[in-house]
Design a protein around this motif. Structure first.
Motif, PDB file in Angstrom:
ATOM      1  N   ALA A  89       0.817  -1.215   0.000  1.00 19.31           N
ATOM      2  CA  ALA A  89       0.000   0.000   0.000  1.00 19.31           C
ATOM      3  C   ALA A  89       0.852   1.266   0.000  1.00 19.31           C
ATOM      4  CB  ALA A  89      -0.932  -0.010   1.210  1.00 19.31           C
ATOM      5  N   ASP A  90       2.062   1.190   0.572  1.00 22.67           N
ATOM      6  CA  ASP A  90       2.930   2.366   0.615  1.00 22.67           C
ATOM      7  C   ASP A  90       3.785   2.504  -0.646  1.00 22.67           C
ATOM      8  OD1 ASP A  90       4.790   0.353   0.881  1.00 22.67           O
ATOM      9  OD2 ASP A  90       5.522   0.973   2.848  1.00 22.67           O
ATOM     10  N   GLY A  91       3.572   1.613  -1.626  1.00 24.22           N
ATOM     11  CA  GLY A  91       4.311   1.677  -2.874  1.00 24.22           C
ATOM     12  C   GLY A  91       5.566   0.832  -2.908  1.00 24.22           C
ATOM     13  N   SER A  92       5.996   0.309  -1.756  1.00 28.72           N
ATOM     14  CA  SER A  92       7.188  -0.528  -1.729  1.00 28.72           C
ATOM     15  C   SER A  92       6.893  -1.886  -2.363  1.00 28.72           C
ATOM     16  CB  SER A  92       7.688  -0.704  -0.299  1.00 28.72           C
ATOM     17  OG  SER A  92       6.704  -1.341   0.508  1.00 28.72           O
ATOM     18  N   VAL A  93       7.961  -2.549  -2.790  1.00 29.68           N
ATOM     19  CA  VAL A  93       7.835  -3.809  -3.511  1.00 29.68           C
ATOM     20  C   VAL A  93       8.422  -4.940  -2.679  1.00 29.68           C
ATOM     21  CG1 VAL A  93       8.572  -5.091  -5.564  1.00 29.68           C
ATOM     22  CG2 VAL A  93       7.845  -2.704  -5.766  1.00 29.68           C
ATOM     23  N   MET A  94       7.721  -6.045  -2.647  1.00 29.11           N
ATOM     24  CA  MET A  94       8.188  -7.235  -1.942  1.00 29.11           C
ATOM     25  C   MET A  94       8.140  -8.423  -2.884  1.00 29.11           C
ATOM     26  SD  MET A  94       6.816  -8.973   1.601  1.00 29.11           S
ATOM     27  CE  MET A  94       7.830  -7.907   2.619  1.00 29.11           C
ATOM     28  N   THR A  95       9.185  -9.243  -2.835  1.00 29.46           N
ATOM     29  CA  THR A  95       9.232 -10.471  -3.613  1.00 29.46           C
ATOM     30  C   THR A  95       9.630 -11.621  -2.686  1.00 29.46           C
ATOM     31  OG1 THR A  95      11.578 -10.228  -4.199  1.00 29.46           O
ATOM     32  CG2 THR A  95       9.962  -9.186  -5.653  1.00 29.46           C
ATOM     33  N   GLU A  96       9.638 -12.822  -3.214  1.00 29.10           N
ATOM     34  CA  GLU A  96      10.025 -14.057  -2.518  1.00 29.10           C
ATOM     35  C   GLU A  96       8.894 -14.498  -1.585  1.00 29.10           C
ATOM     36  OE1 GLU A  96      12.516 -15.293  -3.861  1.00 29.10           O
ATOM     37  OE2 GLU A  96      13.395 -13.475  -4.686  1.00 29.10           O
ATOM     38  N   SER A  97       8.403 -15.701  -1.842  1.00 33.87           N
ATOM     39  CA  SER A  97       7.220 -16.178  -1.122  1.00 33.87           C
ATOM     40  C   SER A  97       7.448 -16.333   0.373  1.00 33.87           C
ATOM     41  CB  SER A  97       6.741 -17.505  -1.724  1.00 33.87           C
ATOM     42  OG  SER A  97       7.740 -18.502  -1.603  1.00 33.87           O
ATOM     43  N   ALA A  98       8.646 -16.741   0.779  1.00 30.83           N
ATOM     44  CA  ALA A  98       8.902 -16.885   2.218  1.00 30.83           C
ATOM     45  C   ALA A  98       8.876 -15.530   2.913  1.00 30.83           C
ATOM     46  CB  ALA A  98      10.235 -17.583   2.457  1.00 30.83           C
ATOM     47  N   ALA A  99       9.430 -14.506   2.269  1.00 32.25           N
ATOM     48  CA  ALA A  99       9.387 -13.156   2.839  1.00 32.25           C
ATOM     49  C   ALA A  99       7.945 -12.676   2.942  1.00 32.25           C
ATOM     50  CB  ALA A  99      10.218 -12.205   1.983  1.00 32.25           C
TER      51      ALA A  99
END
Length: 205
Positions: free
Chosen positions: A59-69
């Motif tokens: 929601a803050d525009g940051s990007v997350m990858t990797e399913s465990a993370a």
């Protein structure tokens, strides 16, 4: 709201199931075809230079990858989706989550694109990887409680991996014959009413 960039039936299905299980609001952007040159790949690469799914834009525009993370991020807000801290089940959850992502999950990338890694012997690479994967899955099956979920009577985020991976090589028939606990867990997850829409959209029913 979270935006999930994914493709039906791919690894992004795991993260979508996690989000739905946690009842977290999200929307899906279908980037099917991202694994080959074209507009979908270009679109995803703008967010994630590694061009992989799942890719989450928070929601803050940051990007997350990797399913465990992603799983650990969800657990921060919904700790009930893993066994209680301090229990043997919690230790097993942590161990199997990291082991699965580190030891088994990468084999799908290598086997799906063997020409990238062994252009002179792609089929030999696939055969070797699938044999290795099968040996790892046999070990995993022995760790599962399957009562009815991976770690006991309560569903956890680990179960989201199992129900999706059952549809990948070596395939459902192999799992039924060789890893009955794994198959039993997948069958239990498919019965969850709140997950049926996501499972159907990803071709997992």
């Amino acid at each position: 709201m979270i935006t999930l960039y994914g493709a039906p039936g791919w690894g992004s299905a795991i993260s979508e199931l996690m989000l739905r299980l946690a009842d977290m609001p999200y929307r899906v952007e279908n980037v099917e075809g991202f694994d080959r040159p074209g507009p979908q790949r270009d679109r995803l690469q703008q967010l994630n230079p590694l061009c992989q799914v799942p890719t989450l834009q928070l929601a803050d525009g940051s990007v997350m990858t990797e399913s465990a993370a992603i799983a650990l991020m969800i657990l921060d807000q919904h700790p009930h989706l893993a066994p209680q801290p301090g229990t043997p089940e919690r230790s097993l959850f942590q161990r199997l989550l990291i082991w699965l992502v580190a030891s088994v999950y990468p084999t799908f990338t290598y086997a799906d694109y063997p020409q990238r890694w062994a252009p002179d012997a792609p089929q030999q690479l696939v055969d070797n990887i699938v044999r290795y994967r099968q040996s790892q899955l046999l070990w995993l099956d022995q760790q599962l409680r399957a009562a009815p979920y991976a770690l006991g009577s309560e569903i956890s985020l680990l179960d989201c991996y199992i129900v999706v991976m059952e549809h990948w090589t070596p395939g459902e028939e192999w799992y039924r014959q060789h890893t009955p606990r794994f198959s039993a867990v997948a069958a239990a997850v498919r019965q969850r009413p709140e997950l049926k829409e996501v499972l159907a959209a990803n071709g997992l029913l």
